[in-house]
Write a protein that holds these residues in place. Sequence first.
Motif, PDB file in Angstrom:
ATOM      1  N   ARG A  20     -13.953  -3.036  -0.500  1.00  0.00           N
ATOM      2  CA  ARG A  20     -14.453  -2.062   0.474  1.00  0.00           C
ATOM      3  C   ARG A  20     -14.924  -0.780  -0.168  1.00  0.00           C
ATOM      4  N   ALA A  21     -14.336  -0.432  -1.307  1.00  0.00           N
ATOM      5  CA  ALA A  21     -14.850   0.728  -2.046  1.00  0.00           C
ATOM      6  C   ALA A  21     -16.291   0.453  -2.476  1.00  0.00           C
ATOM      7  N   ILE A  77     -14.589   8.123  -2.507  1.00  0.00           N
ATOM      8  CA  ILE A  77     -13.961   7.256  -1.514  1.00  0.00           C
ATOM      9  C   ILE A  77     -12.814   7.978  -0.836  1.00  0.00           C
ATOM     10  N   GLN A 101     -19.806   7.905  -5.600  1.00  0.00           N
ATOM     11  CA  GLN A 101     -19.478   7.897  -4.178  1.00  0.00           C
ATOM     12  C   GLN A 101     -17.992   8.166  -4.064  1.00  0.00           C
ATOM     13  N   MET A 126     -23.351   0.974   0.918  1.00  0.00           N
ATOM     14  CA  MET A 126     -23.847   1.564   2.162  1.00  0.00           C
ATOM     15  C   MET A 126     -24.471   2.934   1.923  1.00  0.00           C
ATOM     16  N   ALA A 127     -23.798   3.704   1.074  1.00  0.00           N
ATOM     17  CA  ALA A 127     -24.221   5.085   0.864  1.00  0.00           C
ATOM     18  C   ALA A 127     -25.441   5.184  -0.039  1.00  0.00           C
ATOM     19  N   GLN A 128     -25.584   4.246  -0.961  1.00  0.00           N
ATOM     20  CA  GLN A 128     -26.567   4.461  -2.020  1.00  0.00           C
ATOM     21  C   GLN A 128     -27.703   3.451  -2.076  1.00  0.00           C
ATOM     22  N   LYS A 129     -27.495   2.285  -1.490  1.00  0.00           N
ATOM     23  CA  LYS A 129     -28.554   1.294  -1.582  1.00  0.00           C
ATOM     24  C   LYS A 129     -29.499   1.374  -0.387  1.00  0.00           C
ATOM     25  N   GLY A 186     -25.966  -3.435   8.150  1.00  0.00           N
ATOM     26  CA  GLY A 186     -25.925  -2.043   8.603  1.00  0.00           C
ATOM     27  C   GLY A 186     -27.317  -1.495   8.830  1.00  0.00           C
ATOM     28  N   PHE A 239     -18.306  -1.724  -1.026  1.00  0.00           N
ATOM     29  CA  PHE A 239     -19.058  -1.797   0.224  1.00  0.00           C
ATOM     30  C   PHE A 239     -19.515  -0.402   0.647  1.00  0.00           C
ATOM     31  N   ILE A 240     -18.590   0.537   0.642  1.00  0.00           N
ATOM     32  CA  ILE A 240     -18.907   1.916   1.027  1.00  0.00           C
ATOM     33  C   ILE A 240     -19.995   2.482   0.127  1.00  0.00           C
ATOM     34  N   THR A 241     -19.842   2.245  -1.168  1.00  0.00           N
ATOM     35  CA  THR A 241     -20.810   2.767  -2.132  1.00  0.00           C
ATOM     36  C   THR A 241     -22.195   2.168  -1.891  1.00  0.00           C
ATOM     37  N   ASP A 266     -25.170   1.811  -8.714  1.00  0.00           N
ATOM     38  CA  ASP A 266     -25.948   1.248  -9.822  1.00  0.00           C
ATOM     39  C   ASP A 266     -26.617   2.303 -10.689  1.00  0.00           C
ATOM     40  N   GLU A 267     -26.992   3.423 -10.051  1.00  0.00           N
ATOM     41  CA  GLU A 267     -27.643   4.464 -10.839  1.00  0.00           C
ATOM     42  C   GLU A 267     -26.646   5.465 -11.432  1.00  0.00           C
ATOM     43  N   ALA A 285     -31.046  -6.960  -5.206  1.00  0.00           N
ATOM     44  CA  ALA A 285     -29.793  -6.328  -4.770  1.00  0.00           C
ATOM     45  C   ALA A 285     -29.292  -5.309  -5.778  1.00  0.00           C
ATOM     46  N   GLY A 286     -29.609  -5.558  -7.024  1.00  0.00           N
ATOM     47  CA  GLY A 286     -29.077  -4.740  -8.106  1.00  0.00           C
ATOM     48  C   GLY A 286     -29.621  -3.337  -8.134  1.00  0.00           C
ATOM     49  N   GLY A 287     -30.364  -3.032  -9.159  1.00  0.00           N
ATOM     50  CA  GLY A 287     -30.857  -1.665  -9.343  1.00  0.00           C
ATOM     51  C   GLY A 287     -31.991  -1.359  -8.401  1.00  0.00           C
TER      52      GLY A 287
END
Lengths: 230, 230
Positions: free
Chosen positions: B145-146, A80, A78, B152-155, B189, B148-150, A73-74, B227-229
């Motif tokens: 899933r791309a 992949i 990421q 997981m990593a950033q939120k 997670g 999803f991964i993002t 969002d920012e 959920a967003g920003g």
Amino acid sequence: MLDKSHKHVSCATCQARKKSLFSANFDENLSHLEEHKSCSYFKKNQPLFIEGSFPRGVYCLNQGKVKVFARGDEGKEQIIHIAKEGEIIGFRAMFSGDMYKVSATALEDANICFISKDDFLDMIDTNPTLRNGIMRELSKELGDRAVFITNMAQKSVRERLAAALIILDDVYSGEQINLTREDLANFVGTATETLIRLLKDLKEEGVIDIHTRKLEIIDKDKLMKIAGGR
Amino acid sequence: MLDKSHKHVSCATCQARKKSLFSANFDENLSHLEEHKSCSYFKKNQPLFIEGSFPRGVYCLNQGKVKVFARGDEGKEQIIHIAKEGEIIGFRAMFSGDMYKVSATALEDANICFISKDDFLDMIDTNPTLRNGIMRELSKELGDRAVFITNMAQKSVRERLAAALIILDDVYSGEQINLTREDLANFVGTATETLIRLLKDLKEEGVIDIHTRKLEIIDKDKLMKIAGGR
DNA sequence: ATAAAAAAATGACATACATCATCTTTCGTT
DNA sequence: AACGAAAGATGATGTATGTCATTTTTTTAT
């Protein structure tokens, strides 16, 4: 050094192809592939395609690595996947019918061939071997991403870094890993500063060696141990 | 309540099928599907298949939800997907040729039909519509899933929880979300305790309501904002 | 209905990691 | 060769989240 012009690479002699989805049982289709592909030279950091756009075809990597990444969002990347010579990328969105969910950018100067959507879908329809290869590839990646998600959710940054280095050691085929700290951080899923500190730790532990930008893996076993359990 | 016996569900009248990959242009193949499938009743918590085993066929959900999850190094579950009525699961490993990378378990008592590997691959080979549907599905999931991964990593966990609740609101089609806190934590997670605390926060903010185990979404817009920003 | 087991909840505490700010080194361009 | 820009490095600081321990509530089975 790589030729700067539009070098036409012959599929018949392309070394990268032999490791690719176009390898097995493909002799009778080679001329077709040859006719329908175009080769281009991509400069470092040049995008192949961008998240949100619609696919026009697929890209076949002859020379040079490519990062495949999504943006959060920012706007933070990421990564992949990091694709190497022989890989075909960009076909996912062609089957799903929607826009790219990811972008792809050359990590270094690269030679990349292009096959248009229509031509590629045609080949898929008429060549069961290729089609099965594609389905196998889609499935394999799907499995990989389940593991990726799990690692993201459950491993510490240090563990993920170790795991990433093992993957990259394979991508770079034993050559030294050559990525900016930022790209590496965006692959591991952490802040650049954190990544730098953890790299330093690994160096001090004698697991890797740092040659400015390039990373050399010294002790792969230890790296695997770090990546593994706790 | 669900019939406890091996209830044979007719594909012709199966409501779930109409939302599935077996929906479009399938009339002439219905009898074939009908002959080759078998139906069984799965009790809550009963596994359909387990990570590391080899696939024997695919599962078609007629009634009841199923969790699809991987296990991390410590054995902790990471839920990758929650499948609902009409979904077909377990086909990934059939194309990749390797073992399941994930497990699947019934979240509630369920009616699930089974189609053997040979029969399914046969149908794929002879039915282009089904095949394209499968390829579309594989591709769509890969894109998901791309993302999803993002995430997981950033939120943050709070953001991921909000995103998860939105997804689950759809999975449960407006019904109240019915998962253990542990399963929900393993989807988001995070640790179960953290999840419980964040749920409480959301309740106090008037975004959700908690009826013991069941979660009701009160303010979806706000949830999306969270959920967003940032 | 009651006991036993599983799930949910709460509190106390520790820390891995992100963030911000600054400085140094390396790289690319003219 | 030298400049500016990008990348790399380091320190100080705050906090979100994991972990462990305990209690309460709910569910399941007899």
